[in-house]
Design a protein around this motif. Sequence first.
Motif, mmCIF file in Angstrom:
data_model
loop_
_atom_site.group_PDB
_atom_site.id
_atom_site.type_symbol
_atom_site.label_atom_id
_atom_site.label_comp_id
_atom_site.label_asym_id
_atom_site.label_seq_id
_atom_site.Cartn_x
_atom_site.Cartn_y
_atom_site.Cartn_z
ATOM 1 N N ASP A 97 -12.286 -10.302 -0.189
ATOM 2 C CA ASP A 97 -10.901 -10.037 0.232
ATOM 3 C C ASP A 97 -10.913 -8.944 1.292
ATOM 4 O O ASP A 97 -11.986 -8.460 1.679
ATOM 5 C CB ASP A 97 -10.037 -9.605 -0.961
ATOM 6 C CG ASP A 97 -8.565 -9.968 -0.758
ATOM 7 O OD1 ASP A 97 -8.093 -9.884 0.388
ATOM 8 O OD2 ASP A 97 -7.907 -10.344 -1.735
ATOM 9 N N MET A 98 -9.730 -8.545 1.733
ATOM 10 C CA MET A 98 -9.596 -7.414 2.645
ATOM 11 C C MET A 98 -9.930 -6.111 1.915
ATOM 12 O O MET A 98 -9.844 -6.031 0.682
ATOM 13 C CB MET A 98 -8.165 -7.338 3.188
ATOM 14 C CG MET A 98 -7.809 -8.467 4.136
ATOM 15 S SD MET A 98 -8.643 -8.251 5.719
ATOM 16 C CE MET A 98 -7.976 -9.656 6.610
ATOM 17 N N VAL A 99 -10.243 -5.093 2.693
ATOM 18 C CA VAL A 99 -10.556 -3.794 2.089
ATOM 19 C C VAL A 99 -9.318 -3.195 1.422
ATOM 20 O O VAL A 99 -9.405 -2.576 0.361
ATOM 21 C CB VAL A 99 -11.108 -2.833 3.172
ATOM 22 C CG1 VAL A 99 -11.172 -1.409 2.660
ATOM 23 C CG2 VAL A 99 -12.489 -3.294 3.621
ATOM 24 N N PHE A 100 -8.144 -3.368 2.054
ATOM 25 C CA PHE A 100 -6.901 -2.802 1.511
ATOM 26 C C PHE A 100 -5.914 -3.943 1.223
ATOM 27 O O PHE A 100 -4.991 -4.189 2.006
ATOM 28 C CB PHE A 100 -6.264 -1.831 2.512
ATOM 29 C CG PHE A 100 -7.193 -0.747 2.985
ATOM 30 C CD1 PHE A 100 -7.706 0.193 2.107
ATOM 31 C CD2 PHE A 100 -7.526 -0.651 4.331
ATOM 32 C CE1 PHE A 100 -8.553 1.198 2.545
ATOM 33 C CE2 PHE A 100 -8.369 0.356 4.782
ATOM 34 C CZ PHE A 100 -8.891 1.270 3.897
ATOM 35 N N PRO A 101 -6.077 -4.636 0.100
ATOM 36 C CA PRO A 101 -5.223 -5.811 -0.144
ATOM 37 C C PRO A 101 -3.743 -5.471 -0.307
ATOM 38 O O PRO A 101 -2.876 -6.254 0.099
ATOM 39 C CB PRO A 101 -5.809 -6.418 -1.420
ATOM 40 C CG PRO A 101 -6.664 -5.355 -2.015
ATOM 41 C CD PRO A 101 -7.107 -4.470 -0.915
ATOM 42 N N ARG A 102 -3.420 -4.313 -0.893
ATOM 43 C CA ARG A 102 -1.997 -3.982 -1.075
ATOM 44 C C ARG A 102 -1.336 -3.589 0.246
ATOM 45 O O ARG A 102 -0.164 -3.887 0.485
ATOM 46 C CB ARG A 102 -1.847 -2.879 -2.126
ATOM 47 C CG ARG A 102 -2.055 -3.409 -3.540
ATOM 48 C CD ARG A 102 -1.965 -2.381 -4.609
ATOM 49 N NE ARG A 102 -2.014 -2.997 -5.927
ATOM 50 C CZ ARG A 102 -3.115 -3.485 -6.499
ATOM 51 N NH1 ARG A 102 -4.279 -3.403 -5.856
ATOM 52 N NH2 ARG A 102 -3.067 -4.051 -7.687
ATOM 53 N N ILE A 103 -2.096 -2.924 1.124
ATOM 54 C CA ILE A 103 -1.556 -2.654 2.470
ATOM 55 C C ILE A 103 -1.332 -3.983 3.197
ATOM 56 O O ILE A 103 -0.378 -4.149 3.950
ATOM 57 C CB ILE A 103 -2.526 -1.745 3.259
ATOM 58 C CG1 ILE A 103 -2.469 -0.325 2.691
ATOM 59 C CG2 ILE A 103 -2.192 -1.733 4.750
ATOM 60 C CD1 ILE A 103 -3.367 0.648 3.401
#
Length: 549
Positions: A97-103
């Motif tokens: 996934d992305m490093v900052f999924p919530r961002i």
Amino acid sequence: MSFWQKYVFSVDHKVIGMQYLLTGILMGVIGAYMSYVFRMQLAFPGKEVPFFGLVTAAEYNALITNHGSIMIFWFAMPVLIAAFGNFLIPLMIGADDMVFPRINRLSYQIFLLSAVILIVSFFVPGGGFGGAWTAYPPLSAKAEYNLTPWGSSLWLLAVALEFVAFLLGGINFITTLMNSRAKGMKYLDIPIVLWMIVIASILFMASVGPLIAGAIMLLFDQLIGTGFFDPSRGGDPVLWQHLFWFFGHPEVYVVLLPAMGIVAEVMTTFSRKKLFAYKTVLFTTIATGVLSFFVWAHHQFIAGIDPRMANIFTVTTVLISIPIAEMLFVYIATLYGGSIRFTTAMLFALAFLATFLIGGVTGIFLGASGADIYFHDTYFVIAHFHYTFVPIAVIAVFAGIYYWFPKMFGRFMNETLGKIHFWGTFLPFNTIFLPLFFTGAAGDHRRIFTYANFPQLATPGLQDLRIIATVSVVILICFQFLFFWNFFYSMFRGAKAGKNPWNANTLEWVAPSPPPHGNFDVFPEVYRGPYEFSVPGRAQDFWPQNEKA
């Protein structure tokens, strides 16, 4: 996991990519509808437009303003960068996934809010903003000039929020590519489309700051009576032009680079050839990004800037055409000697090359300050701009959708319908904008509600060309219904696709189709670059990045 958790408030990069894709396409449909309405007004002035009614001058201004804004900020950017970036980056570097999924999720939510605000602006007193997508003051700064007091402020707010969303997304893209690559993946093993998306994100982040500051200053001029851009209060309207175009020209490359990356991936796979001069393409992309910060004033040749500075910007504008031309010729060299398969995705990729070349060549006329004085604000500019922007935002996007659709949904789109859709898009596109080169060269100015007030432009010959362009718009829009039917039908009923239906090399084709949450059963290890096609001595003409020698 509930429906809301899985599809609405998901932090999975693929779902967020789909959200950007579908929202961007929906906004694109709205933008295309606007173009249909104002083109009908130009071809048949004063007549009721089917599915709209009679177009007033104020509505015409709002439609052309928001068509430009939507197609650039709410269609091209979200689809090319956010949708493909979100879907492809983790998959193509072998990450979960992305490093900052919530961002990442917050980025989409802010983008969605900006789109809602823009749509709402059409239903406030005075209607949507009608001061052109460049929002030049004093027209945009004073409600008594643009007659859209609420619409102009909501438009500015929507644009500012959209920029915030893409700043958040850009941070995520850059950090993920730098830190989450699969074991063994070196910088020169990264697929070129990812480099182009990340360089575009860096360009956006470096250029948008002055415009955000300018937008806040313009908002103050509108709401609390400051005079940053108001000459009657000591302000300078040309200052806004500098702030806008310092962002506006790099913005062209913000959307161009991901498009060129998509086309490169499609061309290498369907020509079974290694990308010619990978390193040259990469370094040329970086050079293009740097040069793009030194060409903005070619949009202001008639704005009263010092003619000596105009000469300098003419030189930089011509210079930037060199790396772009080089990349296009590199792509042609990639095709040379290839075993080409004319799939729908490949047809759109080839159409990108042909049409973008026309856009690039006609841009040289506008980059020369002497010629630009005549062509400025004519339909020649419109035709040139659309010959660069439609290949980027529409043709390359279709190439990407047809190519990665099997990975997104585990099914194929119908190829026969796809090829009909291709010809129904490519041919009308050319019959829309080729005539506009001629009307523009004849002096046809843009942003005119009806040419009846300009007898020298209301000639039968020019009007016939306007009608040809408008009928072509209607034909092109009709063929898009075929695409939507193919897209949504194939999503559920299309023929099933395996992991690697195109026999490609990059890591997204290692994951199941469609990839599950977390993407990979076993995280891949990389042993080579992404374009090892037709290697002598191998039984197969492709060599996946994760396959040991």
